[in-house]
Design a protein around this motif. Structure first.
Motif, PDB file in Angstrom:
ATOM      1  N   ILE A  80       0.837  -1.195   0.000  1.00  0.00           N
ATOM      2  CA  ILE A  80       0.000   0.000   0.000  1.00  0.00           C
ATOM      3  C   ILE A  80       0.877   1.252   0.000  1.00  0.00           C
ATOM      4  O   ILE A  80       1.905   1.299   0.684  1.00  0.00           O
ATOM      5  CB  ILE A  80      -0.956  -0.014   1.217  1.00  0.00           C
ATOM      6  N   PRO A  81       0.533   2.275  -0.775  1.00  0.00           N
ATOM      7  CA  PRO A  81       1.291   3.530  -0.729  1.00  0.00           C
ATOM      8  C   PRO A  81       1.214   4.160   0.661  1.00  0.00           C
ATOM      9  O   PRO A  81       0.257   3.945   1.412  1.00  0.00           O
ATOM     10  CB  PRO A  81       0.591   4.403  -1.779  1.00  0.00           C
ATOM     11  N   ALA A  82       2.212   4.972   0.995  1.00  0.00           N
ATOM     12  CA  ALA A  82       2.242   5.628   2.307  1.00  0.00           C
ATOM     13  C   ALA A  82       1.082   6.592   2.477  1.00  0.00           C
ATOM     14  O   ALA A  82       0.577   6.792   3.585  1.00  0.00           O
ATOM     15  CB  ALA A  82       3.565   6.359   2.494  1.00  0.00           C
ATOM     16  N   ASN A  83       0.650   7.200   1.369  1.00  0.00           N
ATOM     17  CA  ASN A  83      -0.472   8.137   1.395  1.00  0.00           C
ATOM     18  C   ASN A  83      -1.358   7.879   0.183  1.00  0.00           C
ATOM     19  O   ASN A  83      -0.864   7.550  -0.903  1.00  0.00           O
ATOM     20  CB  ASN A  83       0.018   9.588   1.368  1.00  0.00           C
ATOM     21  N   LEU A  84      -2.656   8.030   0.379  1.00  0.00           N
ATOM     22  CA  LEU A  84      -3.622   7.815  -0.688  1.00  0.00           C
ATOM     23  C   LEU A  84      -4.504   9.045  -0.867  1.00  0.00           C
ATOM     24  O   LEU A  84      -4.555   9.924  -0.007  1.00  0.00           O
ATOM     25  CB  LEU A  84      -4.518   6.604  -0.371  1.00  0.00           C
ATOM     26  N   LYS A  85      -5.203   9.084  -1.995  1.00  0.00           N
ATOM     27  CA  LYS A  85      -6.282  10.030  -2.226  1.00  0.00           C
ATOM     28  C   LYS A  85      -7.526   9.248  -2.640  1.00  0.00           C
ATOM     29  O   LYS A  85      -7.427   8.102  -3.094  1.00  0.00           O
ATOM     30  CB  LYS A  85      -5.917  11.039  -3.323  1.00  0.00           C
ATOM     31  N   LEU A  86      -8.683   9.898  -2.504  1.00  0.00           N
ATOM     32  CA  LEU A  86      -9.968   9.273  -2.832  1.00  0.00           C
ATOM     33  C   LEU A  86     -10.598   9.970  -4.020  1.00  0.00           C
ATOM     34  O   LEU A  86     -10.543  11.203  -4.138  1.00  0.00           O
ATOM     35  CB  LEU A  86     -10.922   9.384  -1.645  1.00  0.00           C
ATOM     36  N   GLY A  87     -11.228   9.183  -4.903  1.00  0.00           N
ATOM     37  CA  GLY A  87     -11.955   9.779  -6.013  1.00  0.00           C
ATOM     38  C   GLY A  87     -13.127   8.926  -6.456  1.00  0.00           C
ATOM     39  O   GLY A  87     -13.309   7.788  -6.001  1.00  0.00           O
ATOM     40  N   PHE A  88     -13.925   9.492  -7.370  1.00  0.00           N
ATOM     41  CA  PHE A  88     -15.094   8.825  -7.937  1.00  0.00           C
ATOM     42  C   PHE A  88     -15.113   9.075  -9.442  1.00  0.00           C
ATOM     43  O   PHE A  88     -14.685  10.135  -9.909  1.00  0.00           O
ATOM     44  CB  PHE A  88     -16.396   9.380  -7.347  1.00  0.00           C
ATOM     45  N   ALA A  89     -15.633   8.121 -10.195  1.00  0.00           N
ATOM     46  CA  ALA A  89     -15.847   8.312 -11.625  1.00  0.00           C
ATOM     47  C   ALA A  89     -17.077   7.524 -12.036  1.00  0.00           C
ATOM     48  O   ALA A  89     -17.410   6.500 -11.422  1.00  0.00           O
ATOM     49  CB  ALA A  89     -14.630   7.853 -12.430  1.00  0.00           C
ATOM     50  N   ALA A  90     -17.769   7.999 -13.072  1.00  0.00           N
ATOM     51  CA  ALA A  90     -18.982   7.327 -13.537  1.00  0.00           C
ATOM     52  C   ALA A  90     -19.107   7.476 -15.039  1.00  0.00           C
ATOM     53  O   ALA A  90     -18.535   8.393 -15.644  1.00  0.00           O
ATOM     54  CB  ALA A  90     -20.217   7.911 -12.847  1.00  0.00           C
ATOM     55  N   SER A  91     -19.877   6.581 -15.631  1.00  0.00           N
ATOM     56  CA  SER A  91     -20.078   6.635 -17.075  1.00  0.00           C
ATOM     57  C   SER A  91     -21.475   6.153 -17.428  1.00  0.00           C
ATOM     58  O   SER A  91     -22.119   5.431 -16.663  1.00  0.00           O
ATOM     59  CB  SER A  91     -19.027   5.779 -17.795  1.00  0.00           C
ATOM     60  N   THR A  92     -21.942   6.588 -18.598  1.00  0.00           N
ATOM     61  CA  THR A  92     -23.178   6.081 -19.183  1.00  0.00           C
ATOM     62  C   THR A  92     -22.897   5.702 -20.630  1.00  0.00           C
ATOM     63  O   THR A  92     -21.882   6.100 -21.204  1.00  0.00           O
ATOM     64  CB  THR A  92     -24.312   7.131 -19.159  1.00  0.00           C
ATOM     65  N   GLY A  93     -23.784   4.921 -21.222  1.00  0.00           N
ATOM     66  CA  GLY A  93     -23.673   4.565 -22.638  1.00  0.00           C
ATOM     67  C   GLY A  93     -25.027   4.764 -23.282  1.00  0.00           C
ATOM     68  O   GLY A  93     -25.577   5.856 -23.268  1.00  0.00           O
ATOM     69  N   GLY A  94     -25.589   3.656 -23.831  1.00  0.00           N
ATOM     70  CA  GLY A  94     -26.960   3.732 -24.300  1.00  0.00           C
ATOM     71  C   GLY A  94     -27.926   3.851 -23.137  1.00  0.00           C
ATOM     72  O   GLY A  94     -28.960   4.509 -23.220  1.00  0.00           O
ATOM     73  N   GLY A  95     -27.572   3.190 -22.020  1.00  0.00           N
ATOM     74  CA  GLY A  95     -28.326   3.332 -20.782  1.00  0.00           C
ATOM     75  C   GLY A  95     -27.699   4.396 -19.909  1.00  0.00           C
ATOM     76  O   GLY A  95     -26.519   4.729 -20.059  1.00  0.00           O
TER      77      GLY A  95
END
Length: 469
Positions: free
Chosen positions: A283-298
């Motif tokens: 595990i890295p000594a320090n982390l960051k948090l994020g979010f990502a999302a996607s859509t397509g036909g739905g």
């Protein structure tokens, strides 16, 4: 003053001080409910709904995607945090749509933890589509995984994140897939690697709910997303999701645990636990948090708010209210829910609790301005907190909790007309401690929820704020 911005600054200050005193302690919060972009990086189609006028300031969400085809969006928290004591990433989300997409919602979103040494200039998402912004992807060919990615948890409505299509590496066991897909599931993928074929490999998954029928049958059940078409965001008593992604190191290796809470529930349910080899995946000594999302036909509106980042394995407290403001010219009722968590391995029967309603200077409010009218508790093994006969806005008592459990203190009170004046705040300040344990992180032992007092319009809708500025 913006109430949520004020709370964020207060807790961020506490975080900065704690890093100077004890290595590994931290608490970072961001409600994402205001127009304030401080402390976050937002990109592609993502935006704060309060900043775009979709929601009132103070009642917004981070919207990663619209309920439209071919959308993509991301956000990450700029502040890194140490991994010495482990991490809990806690957030709420809504996943819904206002028109029929014929796909029963798609695609889903990822919550990811990545190496904090990755600079903003060097940050790069993984592939969108079924890779949910974290994993490798086929369009364009050779799309690498998220820069410095350590783990990527997919909350997959449509079902592709768990399979090896689109140049993803590894797949859920064939027996768990339906037509090659795993809709309505939590899916865990591993670190990004410089070796493309070893990057973001499939690690584990947790299919949710009823798995009978076709893949379309599974998709239209209300697990990851809400599948009743609605013109407005579903209320919390209709569709509510709160998720905790927890990393601990009980021995030589790391354990990733995922829990969630749904509407009308007061406790979290564990849905997934996976052990990561510390030799294979340091595990890295320090982390960051994020979010990502996607859509397509739905598609879906995919929205996040109320992020809490802190350490596991200790005593902590969190508080929220049923409203972010009240009108100065009205007498109104407000409810605070204070959640006390014993995340240790020991049952505790002597947790000291103090809760008080204060002004911005931490002075306890006179009951003529705000008065507590009722208090109830749930989830505790014992409690001597008074539940009636309140003569002040300062409440103290002792509660008990079994190991790895939480209890909720619900406090209802009344703001009295013109109690403190317009464009000012009052706050619920909650503190916990116990001499039965050595608390490894005291930065999460105090929670503050602020309520803004506004001058409201009496000509039109009294719920629409009209500032006196």
């Amino acid at each position: 003053m913006n109430i949520h911005k004020y709370t964020l600054k207060l807790l961020t200050a506490a975080f900065s001080l704690s890093l100077l005193s004890v290595s590994g302690q931290f608490t970072i919060t961001n409600p994402l409910t205001t127009r304030d972009m401080t402390g976050i990086k937002v990109g592609d189609n993502a935006y704060l709904t309060a900043a775009n006028g979709v929601d009132p300031n103070g009642a917004g969400w981070l919207r990663l995607t619209e309920a439209k085809t071919n959308q993509k969006g991301f956000m990450y928290v700029l502040q890194g945090f140490p991994t010495t004591l482990g991490v809990i990433a806690d957030f709420e989300y809504k996943d819904w749509r206002n028109v029929d997409d014929s796909y029963f919602g798609a695609d889903g979103f990822s919550v990811y933890l990545f190496d904090a040494t990755v600079t903003d200039a060097n940050f790069k998402l993984g592939g969108y589509g079924g890779s949910l912004g974290y994993a490798t992807y086929s369009n364009p060919a050779g799309t690498t995984g998220l820069s410095g990615g350590y783990v990527g948890v997919g909350l997959d409505a449509y079902g592709n994140y768990a399979n090896d299509g689109e140049n993803r590496h590894g797949s859920a066991p064939a027996g768990t897939l339906t037509s090659g897909m795993l809709p309505n599931a939590f899916v865990l993928r591993g670190p990004t690697s410089s070796t493309y074929t070893s990057s973001n490999v499939y690690l584990a998954s947790a299919p949710l709910g009823d798995r009978s029928g076709t893949v379309a049958d599974i998709r239209q059940r209300n697990e990851i997303d809400y599948n009743t078409i609605t013109a407005t965001r579903p209320a919390d008593n209709i569709f509510y999701r709160r998720v905790q992604v927890i990393i601990t190191k009980p021995g030589n290796d790391y354990v990733v645990t995922i829990k969630w809470r749904k509407e009308n529930q007061t406790t979290f349910t564990q849905v997934l636990s996976y052990t990561l080899s510390s030799a294979t995946y340091p595990i890295p000594a320090n982390l960051k948090l994020g979010f990502a999302a996607s859509t397509g036909g739905g598609f879906n509106f995919q929205e996040i708010r109320n992020i809490i980042l802190t350490t596991p394995g200790n005593l902590r407290v969190d508080s929220r209210s049923d409203s972010y403001f009240t009108c100065n010219d009205n007498t109104s009722n407000l409810t605070f829910k204070v959640e006390v968590s014993n995340d240790t391995d020991a049952a505790l029967n002597s947790i000291d609790f103090n809760g008080k309603i204060t002004d911005d200077n931490n002075n306890v409010l006179d009951p003529a301005k705000f008065s507590i009218t009722s208090l109830s508790t749930t989830g505790f093994t014992n409690s001597n907190i008074p539940i009636s006969g309140f003569t002040s806005n300062n409440i103290s008592g002792t509660v008990g909790l079994t190991a790895k459990s939480s209890g909720i203190i619900t406090i209802t009170g009344k703001y009295h007309k013109r109690g403190i004046g317009t464009n000012r705040n009052f706050r619920m300040v909650s503190t916990v401690s116990s001499n039965q344990i050595t608390d490894t992180d005291t930065t999460n032992n105090t929670a503050v929820t602020a309520i803004e007092v506004r001058r409201c319009s009496v000509v039109s809708n009294p719920m629409m704020p009209a500032y006196s500025k």
